[in-house]
Design an enzyme around this catalytic site. Structure first.
Site, PDB file in Angstrom:
ATOM      1  N   SER A  51       0.772  -1.350  -0.061  1.00 45.43           N
ATOM      2  CA  SER A  51       0.109  -0.160  -0.085  1.00 45.43           C
ATOM      3  C   SER A  51       0.901   1.266   0.191  1.00 45.43           C
ATOM      4  O   SER A  51       0.341   2.435  -0.206  1.00 45.43           O
ATOM      5  CB  SER A  51      -0.967  -0.090   1.161  1.00 45.43           C
ATOM      6  OG  SER A  51      -0.232   0.016   2.286  1.00 45.43           O
ATOM      7  N   LYS A 105       2.191   2.580   7.835  1.00 41.86           N
ATOM      8  CA  LYS A 105       1.210   3.353   6.952  1.00 41.86           C
ATOM      9  C   LYS A 105       1.770   4.746   6.907  1.00 41.86           C
ATOM     10  O   LYS A 105       2.405   5.068   8.015  1.00 41.86           O
ATOM     11  CB  LYS A 105      -0.364   3.275   7.418  1.00 41.86           C
ATOM     12  CG  LYS A 105      -0.766   1.882   7.343  1.00 41.86           C
ATOM     13  CD  LYS A 105      -0.987   1.353   5.962  1.00 41.86           C
ATOM     14  CE  LYS A 105      -1.659  -0.020   5.666  1.00 41.86           C
ATOM     15  NZ  LYS A 105      -1.729  -0.483   4.404  1.00 41.86           N
TER      16      LYS A 105
END
Length: 123
Positions: A51, A105
């Site tokens: 991601s 993240k």
């Protein structure tokens, strides 16, 4: 027969003592150096998903400097000192997801921000 069993026990005891003498320093290092260091100073985590492509690729290992924001007592959440502001927007952060998976993240919101998730139908 009895002497054979006693001889085997003696050899086993000698072997265990030898192993203890050879391996005790590795155990000491692991318990009293490595575990506290990973708990409060520095840690590493593999990135489980892609991601964050192209900056961080899936499978990369990310080193985490836990001293960047303060000093903690090893193996606890007790802070001895804090010397930096909390992470800002754009920083990379690590968190635990349900199921004890580690996620790496990018921080998109800070306290006080209102975030919205929009799900659109793909065409």
């Amino acid at each position: 027969m009895k002497t054979t069993v006693l001889a085997m026990r003696e050899r086993t005891g000698d072997w265990l003592r030898k192993q203890w003498r050879e391996w005790r320093w590795y155990g000491f290092f692991f318990c009293f150096v490595w575990v506290p260091l990973r708990s409060s100073v520095v840690d590493y985590n593999p990135v489980p998903t892609g991601s964050m492509n192209p900056t961080i690729l899936e499978g990369d290992v990310v080193w985490i400097n836990k001293l960047a924001y303060g000093l903690r007592v090893p193996l606890t959440q007790v802070h001895l000192a804090q010397w930096a502001a909390p992470p800002a927007r754009g920083y990379c952060g690590r968190s635990l997801a349900p199921g004890r998976h580690t996620l790496v993240k990018r921080i998109v919101g800070v306290p006080g921000d209102v975030l919205a998730l929009r799900i659109t139908a793909s065409s």
